[in-house]
Design a protein around this motif. Structure first.
Motif, mmCIF file in Angstrom:
data_model
loop_
_atom_site.group_PDB
_atom_site.id
_atom_site.type_symbol
_atom_site.label_atom_id
_atom_site.label_comp_id
_atom_site.label_asym_id
_atom_site.label_seq_id
_atom_site.Cartn_x
_atom_site.Cartn_y
_atom_site.Cartn_z
ATOM 1 N N ILE A 1 29.651 27.683 -54.782
ATOM 2 C CA ILE A 1 28.765 28.588 -54.054
ATOM 3 C C ILE A 1 28.614 29.868 -54.867
ATOM 4 N N GLU A 2 27.388 30.263 -55.129
ATOM 5 C CA GLU A 2 27.107 31.464 -55.906
ATOM 6 C C GLU A 2 26.356 32.472 -55.034
ATOM 7 N N LYS A 3 26.850 33.695 -55.021
ATOM 8 C CA LYS A 3 26.213 34.741 -54.216
ATOM 9 C C LYS A 3 26.032 35.994 -55.078
ATOM 10 N N LEU A 4 24.806 36.475 -55.117
ATOM 11 C CA LEU A 4 24.483 37.694 -55.849
ATOM 12 C C LEU A 4 24.764 38.893 -54.942
ATOM 13 N N VAL A 5 25.701 39.731 -55.355
ATOM 14 C CA VAL A 5 26.122 40.861 -54.525
ATOM 15 C C VAL A 5 25.307 42.117 -54.822
ATOM 16 N N HIS A 6 25.108 42.415 -56.098
ATOM 17 C CA HIS A 6 24.478 43.695 -56.430
ATOM 18 C C HIS A 6 23.815 43.595 -57.803
ATOM 19 N N ALA B 1 31.078 34.438 -66.075
ATOM 20 C CA ALA B 1 32.319 35.201 -66.051
ATOM 21 C C ALA B 1 33.100 34.964 -64.765
ATOM 22 N N ALA B 2 32.395 34.816 -63.645
ATOM 23 C CA ALA B 2 33.077 34.591 -62.369
ATOM 24 C C ALA B 2 33.739 33.220 -62.322
ATOM 25 N N ARG B 3 33.105 32.233 -62.918
ATOM 26 C CA ARG B 3 33.682 30.883 -62.926
ATOM 27 C C ARG B 3 34.977 30.825 -63.734
ATOM 28 N N LYS B 4 35.090 31.681 -64.745
ATOM 29 C CA LYS B 4 36.287 31.650 -65.585
ATOM 30 C C LYS B 4 37.480 32.349 -64.928
ATOM 31 N N GLY C 1 17.973 48.101 -68.915
ATOM 32 C CA GLY C 1 18.722 46.859 -68.792
ATOM 33 C C GLY C 1 19.137 46.665 -67.349
ATOM 34 N N PHE C 2 19.832 45.559 -67.079
ATOM 35 C CA PHE C 2 20.243 45.229 -65.721
ATOM 36 C C PHE C 2 21.695 44.768 -65.738
ATOM 37 N N ALA C 3 22.422 45.188 -64.710
ATOM 38 C CA ALA C 3 23.813 44.777 -64.523
ATOM 39 C C ALA C 3 23.910 44.037 -63.192
ATOM 40 N N ALA C 4 24.502 42.849 -63.210
ATOM 41 C CA ALA C 4 24.585 41.995 -62.024
ATOM 42 C C ALA C 4 26.044 41.772 -61.655
ATOM 43 N N LEU C 5 26.315 41.721 -60.352
ATOM 44 C CA LEU C 5 27.639 41.421 -59.804
ATOM 45 C C LEU C 5 27.513 40.165 -58.954
ATOM 46 N N VAL C 6 28.264 39.131 -59.297
ATOM 47 C CA VAL C 6 28.151 37.820 -58.663
ATOM 48 C C VAL C 6 29.522 37.371 -58.173
ATOM 49 N N VAL C 7 29.552 36.743 -57.005
ATOM 50 C CA VAL C 7 30.765 36.150 -56.438
ATOM 51 C C VAL C 7 30.544 34.649 -56.310
ATOM 52 N N VAL C 8 31.506 33.848 -56.768
ATOM 53 C CA VAL C 8 31.411 32.391 -56.688
ATOM 54 C C VAL C 8 32.654 31.851 -55.996
ATOM 55 N N GLY C 9 32.532 30.679 -55.396
ATOM 56 C CA GLY C 9 33.651 30.031 -54.726
ATOM 57 C C GLY C 9 33.299 28.596 -54.398
ATOM 58 N N ASP C 10 34.327 27.800 -54.106
ATOM 59 C CA ASP C 10 34.093 26.401 -53.767
ATOM 60 C C ASP C 10 34.142 26.141 -52.267
ATOM 61 N N GLY C 11 34.365 27.194 -51.450
ATOM 62 C CA GLY C 11 34.432 27.014 -50.008
ATOM 63 C C GLY C 11 35.704 26.361 -49.526
ATOM 64 N N GLN C 12 36.693 26.178 -50.404
ATOM 65 C CA GLN C 12 37.932 25.497 -50.030
ATOM 66 C C GLN C 12 39.165 26.253 -50.539
ATOM 67 N N ARG D 1 39.109 28.739 -53.199
ATOM 68 C CA ARG D 1 38.996 29.292 -54.549
ATOM 69 C C ARG D 1 37.807 30.233 -54.594
ATOM 70 N N VAL D 2 37.999 31.395 -55.232
ATOM 71 C CA VAL D 2 36.947 32.401 -55.287
ATOM 72 C C VAL D 2 37.136 33.222 -56.554
ATOM 73 N N GLY D 3 36.051 33.785 -57.044
ATOM 74 C CA GLY D 3 36.085 34.621 -58.236
ATOM 75 C C GLY D 3 34.860 35.514 -58.278
ATOM 76 N N PHE D 4 34.932 36.561 -59.071
ATOM 77 C CA PHE D 4 33.793 37.464 -59.230
ATOM 78 C C PHE D 4 33.636 37.799 -60.710
ATOM 79 N N GLY D 5 32.429 38.196 -61.077
ATOM 80 C CA GLY D 5 32.141 38.557 -62.463
ATOM 81 C C GLY D 5 30.912 39.431 -62.535
#
Length: 257
Positions: free
Chosen positions: A84-89, A138-141, A104-115, A117-121
């Protein structure tokens, strides 16, 4: 008589010369002979020669390209793996140089598998899609695993802080829902939490809020992990609150991370 015979011989000789001059060239039997007999004009009107070419669109790799297709396939597989990928800002930044400003643009993304595990980048680029792609990679890593109670909420309350951001997370009974706002909601939705109560104090900066939330989640423990660390059984830990042995055994069997 002699004059007439001489005229007839000259006429025959002229006709023979004209016939030789107007004679069509013979058809070539081999490709090399055809190439030698082909005029420049015929070569221009003929079929073009097929070469490998030096451009990016050549058939050097059999029509597969130089690697872009493989990257697209890898990205498609990552998109189909249930993350699951969610764009925060998204923030637009500028740099002043001699010729003007570069945006330029800077993005903040949160990812997770819904079970659990979660990460941000975060990622920066000149275009929005590229910045989002960098942030997602970056969030997946940097995904972490959080112990969940019954697969729907946290095991216990917790606090986290980062910079000026302070957050409090609390476990909740079934049916409560996700009581959180802004970046914190994206974290818990990606994590797979269905019931939680949160409070953020101090700052509304999404970067600091996300980091403070992850600080609180990293302190989460489960009865199973505590029992393993102390060398005891889960039922022994749950029975300390005055519950009977049967109830402790039932609670221990119902615990799921």
């Amino acid at each position: 008589m002699m004059a007439d015979e001489t005229k007839n011989e000259e006429t025959v000789t002229a006709e023979t010369a004209n016939a030789v001059t107007n004679e069509q060239p013979a058809v070539a039997d081999t490709p090399s002979e055809a190439a030698d007999n082909q005029s420049p004009a015929q070569g221009a009107e003929g079929q073009p020669r097929q070469g490998r070419g030096r451009g990016r669109g050549g058939d050097r790799d059999g029509g597969r390209g130089r690697g872009r297709g493989r990257r697209d396939d890898r990205r498609r597989e990552e998109e189909d793996d249930g993350i699951i990928e969610k764009l925060v800002h998204i923030n637009r930044v500028s740099k002043t140089v001699k010729g003007g400003k570069r945006f330029g643009f800077a993005a903040l993304v949160v990812v997770g598998d819904g079970q659990g595990r979660v990460g941000f980048g975060k990622g920066k680029a000149r275009e929005v899609p590229e910045a989002i792609s960098k942030a997602t990679a970056a969030a997946r890593k940097k995904m972490i695993r959080v112990a969940l109670k019954e697969g729907r909420t946290l095991h216990h309350d917790g606090k986290g802080h980062f910079g000026a951001g302070k957050v409090t997370v609390r476990t909740a009974p079934p049916g409560t829902g996700i009581i959180a706002g802004g970046p914190m909601r994206a974290v818990f939705e990606s994590l797979g939490v269905a019931d939680v109560v949160t409070k953020s104090v101090g700052t509304s900066n999404p970067y600091n809020m996300i980091r403070a939330t992850f600080d609180a989640l990293q302190d989460q423990t489960s009865p199973k992990s505590v029992a393993q660390r102390r060398g005891k059984k889960v039922a022994d830990l749950l029975g300390r609150g005055g519950a009977s042995e049967a109830e402790a055994e039932a609670d221990a069997a119902a615990i799921a991370e």
